[in-house]
Design a protein around this motif. Structure first.
Motif, mmCIF file in Angstrom:
data_model
loop_
_atom_site.group_PDB
_atom_site.id
_atom_site.type_symbol
_atom_site.label_atom_id
_atom_site.label_comp_id
_atom_site.label_asym_id
_atom_site.label_seq_id
_atom_site.Cartn_x
_atom_site.Cartn_y
_atom_site.Cartn_z
ATOM 1 N N ASP A 22 0.750 -11.836 -2.501
ATOM 2 C CA ASP A 22 -0.649 -12.271 -2.401
ATOM 3 C C ASP A 22 -1.393 -11.451 -1.354
ATOM 4 N N GLU A 23 -0.800 -11.354 -0.162
ATOM 5 C CA GLU A 23 -1.468 -10.664 0.935
ATOM 6 C C GLU A 23 -1.638 -9.184 0.640
ATOM 7 N N GLN A 24 -0.603 -8.571 0.046
ATOM 8 C CA GLN A 24 -0.702 -7.158 -0.286
ATOM 9 C C GLN A 24 -1.826 -6.910 -1.289
ATOM 10 N N MET A 25 -1.895 -7.743 -2.318
ATOM 11 C CA MET A 25 -2.925 -7.551 -3.330
ATOM 12 C C MET A 25 -4.308 -7.865 -2.782
ATOM 13 N N ARG A 26 -4.401 -8.897 -1.960
ATOM 14 C CA ARG A 26 -5.689 -9.246 -1.376
ATOM 15 C C ARG A 26 -6.230 -8.093 -0.525
ATOM 16 N N THR A 27 -5.381 -7.526 0.306
ATOM 17 C CA THR A 27 -5.800 -6.417 1.161
ATOM 18 C C THR A 27 -6.148 -5.185 0.339
ATOM 19 N N MET A 28 -5.294 -4.849 -0.612
ATOM 20 C CA MET A 28 -5.469 -3.655 -1.431
ATOM 21 C C MET A 28 -6.752 -3.713 -2.250
ATOM 22 N N PHE A 29 -6.997 -4.850 -2.893
ATOM 23 C CA PHE A 29 -8.162 -4.924 -3.765
ATOM 24 C C PHE A 29 -9.443 -5.230 -3.000
ATOM 25 N N ALA A 30 -9.349 -5.835 -1.831
ATOM 26 C CA ALA A 30 -10.537 -5.973 -0.994
ATOM 27 C C ALA A 30 -11.040 -4.587 -0.600
ATOM 28 N N ASP A 31 -10.110 -3.694 -0.299
ATOM 29 C CA ASP A 31 -10.493 -2.315 0.023
ATOM 30 C C ASP A 31 -11.103 -1.633 -1.190
ATOM 31 N N TYR A 32 -10.507 -1.843 -2.368
ATOM 32 C CA TYR A 32 -11.053 -1.225 -3.580
ATOM 33 C C TYR A 32 -12.476 -1.698 -3.842
ATOM 34 N N VAL B 83 -11.944 4.897 -11.507
ATOM 35 C CA VAL B 83 -11.037 4.325 -10.504
ATOM 36 C C VAL B 83 -10.273 5.385 -9.723
ATOM 37 N N PRO B 84 -9.707 6.434 -10.356
ATOM 38 C CA PRO B 84 -8.956 7.421 -9.583
ATOM 39 C C PRO B 84 -9.798 8.150 -8.537
ATOM 40 N N PHE B 85 -11.106 8.185 -8.730
ATOM 41 C CA PHE B 85 -11.963 8.880 -7.770
ATOM 42 C C PHE B 85 -12.422 7.936 -6.662
ATOM 43 N N VAL B 86 -12.523 6.660 -6.975
ATOM 44 C CA VAL B 86 -12.934 5.671 -5.973
ATOM 45 C C VAL B 86 -11.747 5.228 -5.132
ATOM 46 N N ALA B 87 -10.591 4.989 -5.770
ATOM 47 C CA ALA B 87 -9.407 4.485 -5.064
ATOM 48 C C ALA B 87 -8.148 5.056 -5.706
ATOM 49 N N PRO B 88 -7.841 6.320 -5.442
ATOM 50 C CA PRO B 88 -6.711 6.965 -6.128
ATOM 51 C C PRO B 88 -5.368 6.315 -5.839
ATOM 52 N N GLU B 89 -5.221 5.673 -4.676
ATOM 53 C CA GLU B 89 -3.910 5.133 -4.312
ATOM 54 C C GLU B 89 -3.520 3.907 -5.130
ATOM 55 N N ILE B 90 -4.482 3.228 -5.764
ATOM 56 C CA ILE B 90 -4.123 2.069 -6.584
ATOM 57 C C ILE B 90 -4.248 2.363 -8.071
ATOM 58 N N ALA B 91 -4.764 3.530 -8.413
ATOM 59 C CA ALA B 91 -4.980 3.857 -9.825
ATOM 60 C C ALA B 91 -3.644 4.045 -10.534
ATOM 61 N N PRO B 92 -3.482 3.475 -11.718
ATOM 62 C CA PRO B 92 -2.250 3.699 -12.474
ATOM 63 C C PRO B 92 -2.156 5.148 -12.929
ATOM 64 N N ALA B 93 -0.909 5.606 -13.103
ATOM 65 C CA ALA B 93 -0.684 6.994 -13.503
ATOM 66 C C ALA B 93 -1.330 7.322 -14.844
ATOM 67 N N VAL B 94 -1.528 6.321 -15.681
ATOM 68 C CA VAL B 94 -2.111 6.571 -17.004
ATOM 69 C C VAL B 94 -3.537 7.094 -16.910
#
Length: 348
Positions: A284-294, A168-179
């Motif tokens: 809802d909209e924020q998550m929909r947009t963010m994860f559609a991109d992921y 995940v950090p390599f595909v979509a670093p901006e949504i990856a959790p710090a862990v």
């Protein structure tokens, strides 16, 4: 009487309930869905039950989905043959008697948790396999966003991707959790004959900024518990819970419904469910947009991988500890195919 069933691709198990549609997309209009077993037409009876029929008239190769509903029956738009919900032809406009054997395949259907599941294999085996329960998709205390996308990659590639969150950090670093920034803790993996479960607990770290804002947790460091489940060739589920000393603070459920279209193409119904910021349209909209991109990035990565395999063939692989769950999934799928009498090509 049922019509001959189409053969499955050699790389796709048939003994499985596959998710063909969300409940909200099936109504009194005829809905055509392409599957590895051929086209299927879905509709609801006047009583609300979902029907799944082979989407091809027995008379000529014309899609029933291009016809019309007459009560609970489907009328072919080319020749007028009429089929009941069991796939039997009940009326032919040019003669009083229906030809012997005039029918289309009717597939077993199970609708639950806002998902329409269809059994595409031998119908007598459907009752031996349980439809998964996904209560967070339709139950109280959860909000869900999601979409459906076609991916030009095989079912197994998608499962192996979802089984390894270290990508995940390599595909979509901006949504990856710090862990996921450092080396993850060891996986606890439990394997049965047909399922894989993984679990690990990450040490306390800040939540992703978007999740911290939605939960009002600020910059608090919280432990993260990740659990992953290969339920069947049709389903991978991830649980992500963040917790403090008093218990779970927020829960996320990632539901990946994978339906094979052919050996190298899949339909992915992705859903992300949360138990925080409930009823918040902006969330809802924020998550929909963010994860559609992921998931668009996942699609691109998997399609590139599939093209390499298609062009250059299977090749040698170097595996690491993070691959253990995906490799177990691969073993299970290959064993299922072997049980069905199929010996597919494997990677060297």
């Amino acid at each position: 009487m049922t019509s001959p069933r189409r053969a499955f691709s050699s790389a796709v198990p048939s003994d499985c309930w596959y998710a063909l549609s969300s409940s909200e997309d099936v109504g009194r209009d005829l809905l055509s869905v392409r599957t590895v077993a051929g086209p299927v037409v879905l509709y609801r009876t006047e009583g609300g039950a979902v029907v799944a029929l082979e989407d091809r008239c027995a008379h000529r190769p014309y899609p029933l989905s291009a016809g019309s509903l007459v009560g609970d029956h489907v009328r072919c738009g080319l020749c007028g043959f009429v089929y009941d919900a069991g796939g039997q032809c009940v009326s032919v406009p040019t003669q009083p008697r229906v030809p012997f054997g005039a029918c289309v395949t009717a597939y077993p259907v199970d609708e639950r948790d806002s998902v329409v599941w269809v059994w595409l294999g031998e119908p007598g085996r459907a009752r031996l396999h349980r439809v998964p329960d996904l209560p967070w998709l339709a139950g109280a205390g959860w909000d869900t966003v999601g979409a459906t996308t076609e991916v030009a990659a095989g079912l197994l590639l998608l499962h192996e991707n979802f089984a390894d969150v270290t990508q995940v950090p390599f595909v979509a670093p901006e949504i990856a959790p710090a862990v996921l920034d450092g080396a993850p803790p060891p996986l606890d993996v439990v394997v049965t004959e047909t399922t894989v479960e993984l679990r690990r607990r990450f040490p306390p770290a800040p939540m992703p900024a978007w999740q911290a804002a939605m939960t009002g947790s600020g910059g608090r460091e919280l432990a993260t518990i990740q659990e992953g489940y290969f339920v069947s060739p049709a389903l991978w589920v991830d649980h992500w819970d963040v917790a403090d000393d008093d218990g779970v603070v927020a829960r996320l459920r990632f539901t990946h419904l994978i339906t094979p279209v052919d050996e190298g193409r899949s339909r992915l119904h992705w859903r992300v469910s949360r138990d925080f910021a409930l009823g918040d349209a902006d969330a809802d909209e924020q998550m929909r947009t963010m994860f559609a991109d992921y998931y668009a990035r996942v699609r691109t990565a998997m399609e590139l991988t599939q093209r390499v395999i298609d062009t250059d063939g299977p090749g040698p692989e170097v595996n690491v500890g993070a691959d253990v769950a995906g490799l177990r999934v691969r073993e299970i799928v290959l064993a299922m195919l072997a049980d069905e009498g199929v010996v597919p090509a494997t990677r060297a």
